[in-house]
Motif scaffolding. Sequence first.
Motif, short mmCIF file in Angstrom:
data_model
loop_
_atom_site.label_atom_id
_atom_site.label_comp_id
_atom_site.label_asym_id
_atom_site.label_seq_id
_atom_site.Cartn_x
_atom_site.Cartn_y
_atom_site.Cartn_z
N THR A 1 0.83 -1.20 0.00
CA THR A 1 0.00 0.00 0.00
C THR A 1 0.86 1.25 0.00
N GLU B 1 -1.05 -9.32 -3.48
CA GLU B 1 -1.39 -7.95 -3.06
C GLU B 1 -1.81 -7.03 -4.21
N GLU C 1 -8.87 -11.22 1.60
CA GLU C 1 -7.62 -11.28 0.85
C GLU C 1 -6.57 -12.02 1.66
N TYR D 1 -5.28 -2.13 4.46
CA TYR D 1 -6.22 -2.69 3.48
C TYR D 1 -7.47 -1.83 3.36
N HIS E 1 -9.21 -8.55 6.11
CA HIS E 1 -7.94 -8.14 5.50
C HIS E 1 -6.87 -9.22 5.60
#
Length: 372
Positions: free
Chosen positions: A80, A335, A208, A147, A135
């Motif tokens: 991220t 990811e 995920e 997330y 998450h």
Amino acid sequence: MTRLAALLAGTALLTAPSAWAQAEPTIKDRLDGAVSTVTGSPMANLDVDMKHVLDALKKLDPKPIPGLSPQDARKQPSPTDGVKALLTEQGKPTAPEPGVTTKELAYETGGGSQKVRIYTPDDATDLLPIVVYYHGGGFVIADLDTYDATPRAIAKGAKAVVVAVEYRHAPEAKFPAQHEDAFAAYKWALANAKSFGGDPSKVALLGESAGGNLATNVAIMARDGNVEKPLQVVAVYPMAGTNLDTQSYKDNASAKPLDKPMMAWFYDQTVRNDADRADPRLDIVGKADLKGLPPFTVVTAQIDPLHDDGKMLSDKIKAAGGQVTYRDYPGVTHEFFGMGNVVAKAKEAETAVIGDLKATFGGTATGSTGAK
């Protein structure tokens, strides 16, 4: 022409065209791809968008997770952060896209209170379908902030209320604390749906990685515990087995951002003893009863140790008589989902999942078993 020259001429870093425009590879991209091909690295298969995210992440100098304590691992730059760094490099805003409002609530578990973050489309009027979201992070690292992108995209695209769930992390809380929390959060969402604008008769699950494991297990626990079953489960590159010698683990042992040593470290932090590795909640594809589950969408990434976990989960649900839509995306890594603002195939995957959810909530799901 030498092999390196041929690769530089244009074969590296180019994958099948996407419905969304990808970035053009630079000379550096082609050179990096050629070197990866010559050295046999799994990263030779990267598409250019994915590579740019990982290049931006590399500049943030994340340390190898297996050499760190859990506390230090949680402080490392995440994919991220790589997305945000790339957006900054491109001169684009890093703030969340508008159109979704959030609020923080809490649910009670055996380990005390845990947070949930409610994502609601700004144009909501009536009660909306609900997606309970779990998450990733290997049960050890990451949180709701890491997330944030996926639940925002799903809430906005699927016109649903997304309940993003926090849960206890290992090693402070060993397995099965995470699974107990995940089920408690699901029951909380059903019981409190109308208080946050959700329709308790239209609930799906999405997770995920470690969250894909939790979403799958919540569906199993709902089936076995006489609790209202979700209408659909979306498992994105799920941790679905404890066998670290599958072909995708071998092919992607040194992949980024997730590699085989990192997965071994996650399991070492999570389990209480070796017997836990054989528990059906962790070894889903090896030990779990997958009959009588709701329709599944399973999403996998090519360059991912967990690729075969997802494929085996899809195959075994189908073999158990279940309905599965399997979606595999070449050129991207673990990811990638949630990176739709910078990775074309992520946008493609998010749009496909949103379509699956909308079809389910609209009562038109067909239970397709085809790979896309």
